[in-house]
Design a protein around this motif. Structure first.
Motif, PDB file in Angstrom:
ATOM      1  N   VAL A  27      33.188  46.205  30.657  1.00 29.19           N
ATOM      2  CA  VAL A  27      34.507  45.909  30.099  1.00 29.19           C
ATOM      3  C   VAL A  27      35.405  45.266  31.142  1.00 29.19           C
ATOM      4  CG1 VAL A  27      36.588  46.908  29.081  1.00 29.19           C
ATOM      5  CG2 VAL A  27      34.331  47.703  28.340  1.00 29.19           C
ATOM      6  N   ASN A  28      35.450  45.830  32.331  1.00 35.07           N
ATOM      7  CA  ASN A  28      36.307  45.264  33.372  1.00 35.07           C
ATOM      8  C   ASN A  28      35.862  43.861  33.775  1.00 35.07           C
ATOM      9  OD1 ASN A  28      38.196  47.356  33.527  1.00 35.07           O
ATOM     10  ND2 ASN A  28      36.897  48.536  34.903  1.00 35.07           N
ATOM     11  N   SER A  29      34.556  43.598  33.816  1.00 39.48           N
ATOM     12  CA  SER A  29      34.078  42.260  34.184  1.00 39.48           C
ATOM     13  C   SER A  29      34.365  41.238  33.090  1.00 39.48           C
ATOM     14  CB  SER A  29      32.575  42.285  34.481  1.00 39.48           C
ATOM     15  OG  SER A  29      31.808  42.387  33.286  1.00 39.48           O
ATOM     16  N   ALA A  30      34.446  41.669  31.850  1.00 36.80           N
ATOM     17  CA  ALA A  30      34.698  40.741  30.745  1.00 36.80           C
ATOM     18  C   ALA A  30      36.166  40.330  30.651  1.00 36.80           C
ATOM     19  CB  ALA A  30      34.241  41.358  29.430  1.00 36.80           C
ATOM     20  N   TYR A  31      37.072  41.141  31.188  1.00 32.84           N
ATOM     21  CA  TYR A  31      38.488  40.883  30.999  1.00 32.84           C
ATOM     22  C   TYR A  31      39.275  40.553  32.254  1.00 32.84           C
ATOM     23  CZ  TYR A  31      38.141  42.392  26.191  1.00 32.84           C
ATOM     24  OH  TYR A  31      37.808  42.474  24.869  1.00 32.84           O
ATOM     25  N   ARG A  32      38.873  41.083  33.396  1.00 36.37           N
ATOM     26  CA  ARG A  32      39.729  40.979  34.575  1.00 36.37           C
ATOM     27  C   ARG A  32      38.977  40.408  35.771  1.00 36.37           C
ATOM     28  NH1 ARG A  32      43.391  45.075  32.878  1.00 36.37           N
ATOM     29  NH2 ARG A  32      43.767  44.431  30.733  1.00 36.37           N
ATOM     30  N   GLY A  33      39.717  39.753  36.640  1.00 32.82           N
ATOM     31  CA  GLY A  33      39.186  39.285  37.912  1.00 32.82           C
ATOM     32  C   GLY A  33      38.376  38.007  37.811  1.00 32.82           C
ATOM     33  N   ASP A  34      37.785  37.634  38.940  1.00 27.03           N
ATOM     34  CA  ASP A  34      37.042  36.384  39.033  1.00 27.03           C
ATOM     35  C   ASP A  34      35.815  36.350  38.127  1.00 27.03           C
ATOM     36  OD1 ASP A  34      38.845  35.281  40.809  1.00 27.03           O
ATOM     37  OD2 ASP A  34      37.755  35.993  42.578  1.00 27.03           O
ATOM     38  N   GLU A  35      35.136  37.468  37.965  1.00 26.07           N
ATOM     39  CA  GLU A  35      33.961  37.513  37.086  1.00 26.07           C
ATOM     40  C   GLU A  35      34.351  37.129  35.661  1.00 26.07           C
ATOM     41  OE1 GLU A  35      29.945  38.048  35.973  1.00 26.07           O
ATOM     42  OE2 GLU A  35      30.854  37.879  37.943  1.00 26.07           O
ATOM     43  N   ALA A  36      35.487  37.615  35.198  1.00 20.72           N
ATOM     44  CA  ALA A  36      35.935  37.331  33.831  1.00 20.72           C
ATOM     45  C   ALA A  36      36.227  35.849  33.626  1.00 20.72           C
ATOM     46  CB  ALA A  36      37.183  38.158  33.511  1.00 20.72           C
ATOM     47  N   ARG A  37      36.599  35.151  34.672  1.00 21.49           N
ATOM     48  CA  ARG A  37      36.921  33.722  34.557  1.00 21.49           C
ATOM     49  C   ARG A  37      35.684  32.880  34.219  1.00 21.49           C
ATOM     50  NH1 ARG A  37      42.159  33.222  36.229  1.00 21.49           N
ATOM     51  NH2 ARG A  37      42.891  34.780  37.712  1.00 21.49           N
ATOM     52  N   LYS A  38      34.496  33.440  34.328  1.00 20.30           N
ATOM     53  CA  LYS A  38      33.267  32.721  33.957  1.00 20.30           C
ATOM     54  C   LYS A  38      33.119  32.614  32.446  1.00 20.30           C
ATOM     55  CE  LYS A  38      30.844  34.252  38.092  1.00 20.30           C
ATOM     56  NZ  LYS A  38      29.771  35.123  38.624  1.00 20.30           N
ATOM     57  N   GLY A  39      33.844  33.447  31.707  1.00 18.53           N
ATOM     58  CA  GLY A  39      33.800  33.419  30.250  1.00 18.53           C
ATOM     59  C   GLY A  39      35.130  32.967  29.693  1.00 18.53           C
ATOM     60  N   TRP A  40      35.217  32.882  28.377  1.00 17.63           N
ATOM     61  CA  TRP A  40      36.463  32.412  27.759  1.00 17.63           C
ATOM     62  C   TRP A  40      37.363  33.548  27.299  1.00 17.63           C
ATOM     63  CZ3 TRP A  40      37.917  33.374  22.737  1.00 17.63           C
ATOM     64  CH2 TRP A  40      36.926  33.878  21.883  1.00 17.63           C
ATOM     65  N   THR A  41      36.910  34.794  27.380  1.00 14.70           N
ATOM     66  CA  THR A  41      37.701  35.915  26.870  1.00 14.70           C
ATOM     67  C   THR A  41      38.553  36.597  27.936  1.00 14.70           C
ATOM     68  OG1 THR A  41      35.921  37.503  27.221  1.00 14.70           O
ATOM     69  CG2 THR A  41      35.993  36.385  25.077  1.00 14.70           C
ATOM     70  N   THR A  42      38.686  36.000  29.070  1.00  9.78           N
ATOM     71  CA  THR A  42      39.399  36.620  30.180  1.00  9.78           C
ATOM     72  C   THR A  42      40.881  36.881  29.888  1.00  9.78           C
ATOM     73  OG1 THR A  42      39.947  36.431  32.521  1.00  9.78           O
ATOM     74  CG2 THR A  42      39.870  34.389  31.264  1.00  9.78           C
ATOM     75  N   GLU A  43      41.382  37.954  30.449  1.00 13.65           N
ATOM     76  CA  GLU A  43      42.818  38.257  30.471  1.00 13.65           C
ATOM     77  C   GLU A  43      43.351  38.127  31.894  1.00 13.65           C
ATOM     78  OE1 GLU A  43      42.818  41.706  26.996  1.00 13.65           O
ATOM     79  OE2 GLU A  43      42.995  42.321  29.086  1.00 13.65           O
ATOM     80  N   ALA A  44      42.542  37.544  32.791  1.00 15.23           N
ATOM     81  CA  ALA A  44      42.870  37.522  34.220  1.00 15.23           C
ATOM     82  C   ALA A  44      44.179  36.807  34.530  1.00 15.23           C
ATOM     83  CB  ALA A  44      41.722  36.891  35.009  1.00 15.23           C
ATOM     84  N   ASP A  45      44.635  35.903  33.657  1.00 18.23           N
ATOM     85  CA  ASP A  45      45.910  35.231  33.897  1.00 18.23           C
ATOM     86  C   ASP A  45      47.094  36.038  33.364  1.00 18.23           C
ATOM     87  OD1 ASP A  45      44.669  33.075  35.135  1.00 18.23           O
ATOM     88  OD2 ASP A  45      44.359  32.043  33.224  1.00 18.23           O
ATOM     89  N   LEU A  46      46.796  37.093  32.604  1.00 19.82           N
ATOM     90  CA  LEU A  46      47.842  37.932  32.033  1.00 19.82           C
ATOM     91  C   LEU A  46      47.975  39.280  32.738  1.00 19.82           C
ATOM     92  CD1 LEU A  46      47.012  37.380  28.250  1.00 19.82           C
ATOM     93  CD2 LEU A  46      48.777  36.226  29.609  1.00 19.82           C
ATOM     94  N   LEU A  47      46.839  39.794  33.224  1.00 20.99           N
ATOM     95  CA  LEU A  47      46.808  41.142  33.797  1.00 20.99           C
ATOM     96  C   LEU A  47      45.865  41.190  34.988  1.00 20.99           C
ATOM     97  CD1 LEU A  47      46.349  42.596  30.302  1.00 20.99           C
ATOM     98  CD2 LEU A  47      48.157  43.437  31.767  1.00 20.99           C
ATOM     99  N   GLU A  48      46.200  42.024  35.951  1.00 14.98           N
ATOM    100  CA  GLU A  48      45.312  42.336  37.078  1.00 14.98           C
ATOM    101  C   GLU A  48      44.883  43.784  36.950  1.00 14.98           C
ATOM    102  OE1 GLU A  48      47.818  41.543  40.469  1.00 14.98           O
ATOM    103  OE2 GLU A  48      47.042  39.500  40.630  1.00 14.98           O
TER     104      GLU A  48
END
Length: 185
Positions: A27-48
């Motif tokens: 879950v954390n890799s799918a939404y947050r941080g650099d790993e999440a940026r590899k997919g399109w479902t990231t929240e990394a620009d909204l939340l850390e």
């Protein structure tokens, strides 16, 4: 619930206590941080920070009113998960939906969503599936709309100040509800 259901090349099963660590990492890799940026479902620009923690996921796994589903690829690694809650003959709730960034784009998410809808009807006799999505996640909301979900007009505040759900990078985050009428067997 039946176990060992095959969806889009992965095996979908009910998660247990032994899966908590893998679920948190997924879950954390799918939404947050650099790993999440590899997919399109990231929240990394909204939340850390984290999206979930082990304590919260363990509570979900142990909760009698929750089905926490885990999809594993042929090698046994977790590639997707979701949370289902329901009440007999009422609404079902769909949450914590995560697809590994490296497994996105192959139809796995759509297949799991469809299976979750089927399970909600079969398990609880659900007539409607609801979910809460961060309003600023426009691409994700559009993805759900293409699968028959619509905005209900219901909104909920983001839990600012509770770092268990992450550290907001914006001051305007809020959740919107989406829903879809389900059909019985």
């Amino acid at each position: 619930m039946r176990t060992g259901i095959r969806v889009a090349g992965a095996e979908l099963r009910r998660a247990g206590a032994a899966d908590v660590g893998a679920l948190v990492a997924l879950v954390n890799s799918a939404y947050r941080g650099d790993e999440a940026r590899k997919g399109w479902t990231t929240e990394a620009d909204l939340l850390e920070g984290q999206r979930v923690d082990a304590e919260g996921v363990a509570e979900l796994v142990a909760s009698p009113g929750v089905l926490l589903l885990l999809a594993q690829d042929a090698g046994g690694g977790p590639v997707a998960c979701c949370e289902l809650r329901g009440e007999q003959g009422g609404d079902a709730y769909f949450g914590m939906f995560s697809v590994s960034p490296t497994a996105q784009g192959r139809g796995l998410g759509a297949a799991i969503l469809a299976e979750a809808e089927r399970i909600a009807v079969e398990h609880w006799g659900a007539r409607r599936m609801t979910m809460m999505v961060i309003r600023q996640r426009e691409a994700l909301i559009s993805w759900y709309e293409r699968r028959g979900y619509g905005l209900t007009g219901e909104r909920a505040p983001f839990p600012y100040g509770d770092e268990r759900f992450g550290v907001p990078l914006r001051e305007d985050l809020e959740f919107v509800e989406l829903a879809k009428e389900l059909r019985g067997p």
